[in-house]
Design a protein around this motif. Structure first.
Motif, PDB file in Angstrom:
ATOM      1  N   VAL A 152       0.846  -1.189   0.000  1.00  0.00           N
ATOM      2  CA  VAL A 152       0.000   0.000   0.000  1.00  0.00           C
ATOM      3  C   VAL A 152       0.882   1.240   0.000  1.00  0.00           C
ATOM      4  O   VAL A 152       1.933   1.277   0.655  1.00  0.00           O
ATOM      5  N   GLY A 153       0.480   2.244  -0.751  1.00  0.00           N
ATOM      6  CA  GLY A 153       1.222   3.498  -0.805  1.00  0.00           C
ATOM      7  C   GLY A 153       0.287   4.659  -1.102  1.00  0.00           C
ATOM      8  O   GLY A 153      -0.934   4.549  -0.949  1.00  0.00           O
ATOM      9  N   MET A 154       0.846   5.759  -1.556  1.00  0.00           N
ATOM     10  CA  MET A 154       0.076   6.980  -1.814  1.00  0.00           C
ATOM     11  C   MET A 154       0.370   7.468  -3.224  1.00  0.00           C
ATOM     12  O   MET A 154       1.506   7.435  -3.687  1.00  0.00           O
ATOM     13  N   THR A 155      -0.660   7.901  -3.904  1.00  0.00           N
ATOM     14  CA  THR A 155      -0.487   8.520  -5.211  1.00  0.00           C
ATOM     15  C   THR A 155      -1.210   9.865  -5.239  1.00  0.00           C
ATOM     16  O   THR A 155      -2.133  10.108  -4.460  1.00  0.00           O
ATOM     17  N   VAL A 156      -0.768  10.728  -6.140  1.00  0.00           N
ATOM     18  CA  VAL A 156      -1.398  12.034  -6.351  1.00  0.00           C
ATOM     19  C   VAL A 156      -1.716  12.167  -7.831  1.00  0.00           C
ATOM     20  O   VAL A 156      -0.887  11.847  -8.691  1.00  0.00           O
ATOM     21  N   CYS A 157      -2.905  12.657  -8.137  1.00  0.00           N
ATOM     22  CA  CYS A 157      -3.360  12.765  -9.522  1.00  0.00           C
ATOM     23  C   CYS A 157      -2.686  13.938 -10.238  1.00  0.00           C
ATOM     24  O   CYS A 157      -2.838  15.096  -9.817  1.00  0.00           O
ATOM     25  N   PRO A 158      -1.935  13.680 -11.316  1.00  0.00           N
ATOM     26  CA  PRO A 158      -1.280  14.768 -12.053  1.00  0.00           C
ATOM     27  C   PRO A 158      -2.267  15.739 -12.696  1.00  0.00           C
ATOM     28  O   PRO A 158      -1.982  16.941 -12.798  1.00  0.00           O
ATOM     29  N   CYS A 159      -3.422  15.236 -13.126  1.00  0.00           N
ATOM     30  CA  CYS A 159      -4.407  16.096 -13.774  1.00  0.00           C
ATOM     31  C   CYS A 159      -4.961  17.116 -12.783  1.00  0.00           C
ATOM     32  O   CYS A 159      -5.029  18.311 -13.065  1.00  0.00           O
ATOM     33  N   SER A 160      -5.337  16.635 -11.593  1.00  0.00           N
ATOM     34  CA  SER A 160      -5.835  17.527 -10.549  1.00  0.00           C
ATOM     35  C   SER A 160      -4.767  18.529 -10.146  1.00  0.00           C
ATOM     36  O   SER A 160      -5.041  19.719  -9.959  1.00  0.00           O
ATOM     37  N   GLN A 161      -3.540  18.043 -10.036  1.00  0.00           N
ATOM     38  CA  GLN A 161      -2.436  18.931  -9.660  1.00  0.00           C
ATOM     39  C   GLN A 161      -2.189  19.988 -10.726  1.00  0.00           C
ATOM     40  O   GLN A 161      -1.891  21.147 -10.415  1.00  0.00           O
ATOM     41  N   GLY A 162      -2.327  19.592 -11.988  1.00  0.00           N
ATOM     42  CA  GLY A 162      -2.129  20.547 -13.074  1.00  0.00           C
ATOM     43  C   GLY A 162      -3.114  21.696 -13.001  1.00  0.00           C
ATOM     44  O   GLY A 162      -2.755  22.860 -13.266  1.00  0.00           O
ATOM     45  N   MET A 163      -4.359  21.412 -12.644  1.00  0.00           N
ATOM     46  CA  MET A 163      -5.359  22.468 -12.514  1.00  0.00           C
ATOM     47  C   MET A 163      -5.027  23.391 -11.349  1.00  0.00           C
ATOM     48  O   MET A 163      -5.187  24.610 -11.430  1.00  0.00           O
ATOM     49  N   SER A 164      -4.532  22.808 -10.243  1.00  0.00           N
ATOM     50  CA  SER A 164      -4.138  23.628  -9.089  1.00  0.00           C
ATOM     51  C   SER A 164      -2.950  24.512  -9.436  1.00  0.00           C
ATOM     52  O   SER A 164      -2.871  25.670  -9.009  1.00  0.00           O
TER      53      SER A 164
END
Length: 314
Positions: A152-164
């Motif tokens: 188990v780990g953690m991921t962050v969505c690049p698309c969401s981050q791009g909008m931010s």
């Protein structure tokens, strides 16, 4: 007066349809895994055991299945095994010999494994949980074994981050900040994106490959995601994990590709026909659905794709 009990399962079936899997699931056993110059690891393992059933036979010998499982697993517990996949292989081979009507036997195992480690920022000792998975299939041609892990780990969505990032850039421009400073700031401070709990699964065919280290499999799977997570986390550790994850935002597809790249690098000694299975599933935080990606192929194909950028091959 004694009488012989009828062997009903050996009768012919009224409906002559063969079955690909007949067996038992959720069989729990203790396994003792030996380590050189260290105390053995004791695992509580859950097994699934199956044989195929021809169309002419009514049922499989469930009691015989359990007898073989108990016999081999008790031996493994007392004698200490070195590889969990070899235990699965031995059970599968014995099943094949015990059932003269079967053409293949399948054994799979899952067990919770704890590893000690240090937290990334506070350097405190902690433990993390891994699910070890192993399996074997025995046929007249031979036995195929595989070993792997689910982490188990953690991921962050690049698309969401791009909008931010776009929002932050526009806000800084509106505040009169020069473009050079804006670029430097956004390069140093990763912007927010919606995070996910990721589940990475990596298995490697271990038949004839004694140099497949389970710890390497675990590390590759953990490092394929945006960031590792830890059971113990002080505030500096939480800050480290959050920053680490947002600095390496990944789609679910990116995680599988990261696994593929590290598998090729770490297991360069494995023959080209070694089968590799890679899966990534992310529990979405802002959607009701989850994301999933996987690839099953031979390591030789991965080597070719990664070095020559060739199109996808099965």
């Amino acid at each position: 007066m004694s009488h012989q009990l009828p062997d009903i399962q050996a009768d012919s079936s009224n409906i002559t349809v063969g079955l690909s899997q007949v067996g038992v699931t959720e069989v729990e056993k203790l396994l003792k895994i030996a380590r050189e110059e260290k105390r053995p690891i004791v695992l509580t393992a859950e097994f699934e055991v199956f044989v195929d059933l021809p169309s002419w036979r009514k049922g499989a010998d469930m009691s015989r299945n359990m007898e073989v499982i108990d016999e081999i697993l008790e031996e493994a517990t007392h004698e200490e095994a070195y590889c969990v996949e070899e235990v699965c292989g031995e059970v599968a081979e014995r099943l094949l010999k015990k059932h003269d009507y079967t053409s293949h036997a399948e054994v799979s195992m899952k067990a919770e494994f704890m590893r000690r480690e240090q937290t990334p920022a506070s350097d405190r000792e902690t433990q993390h949980t891994v699910d070890i998975i192993a399996s074997a299939t025995a046929t007249e041609e031979g036995t195929c074994e595989e070993i792997g892990a689910e982490v188990v780990g953690m991921t962050v969505c690049p698309c969401s981050q791009g909008m931010s990032t776009a929002r932050a850039k526009q806000t800084l421009e509106d505040l009169g900040v020069d473009r050079g400073t804006i670029t430097d700031f956004l390069d140093e401070v990763p912007q927010p994106g919606h995070s996910q709990r990721g589940h990475a699964t990596l298995t490697v065919e271990a038949t004839g490959n004694p140099n497949v280290d389970l710890n390497d499999i675990i590390d590759i799977a953990r490092d394929s995601m945006s960031a590792r997570i830890y059971n113990l986390a002080k505030r500096p550790d939480e800050d480290h994990m959050t920053h680490e994850a947002h600095a390496d935002a990944k789609f679910v597809e990116d995680c599988v590709r990261s696994m593929a790249e590290d598998v090729v690098d770490e297991f360069d000694h494995l023959p080209d026909d070694t089968v590799i299975s890679m899966k990534q599933s992310n529990d979405e935080s802002i959607h009701q659905h989850n994301a999933h990606a996987e690839r099953v192929t031979e390591i030789g194909v991965l080597r070719e794709e990664i070095t020559t950028k060739t199109p996808f091959k099965r």
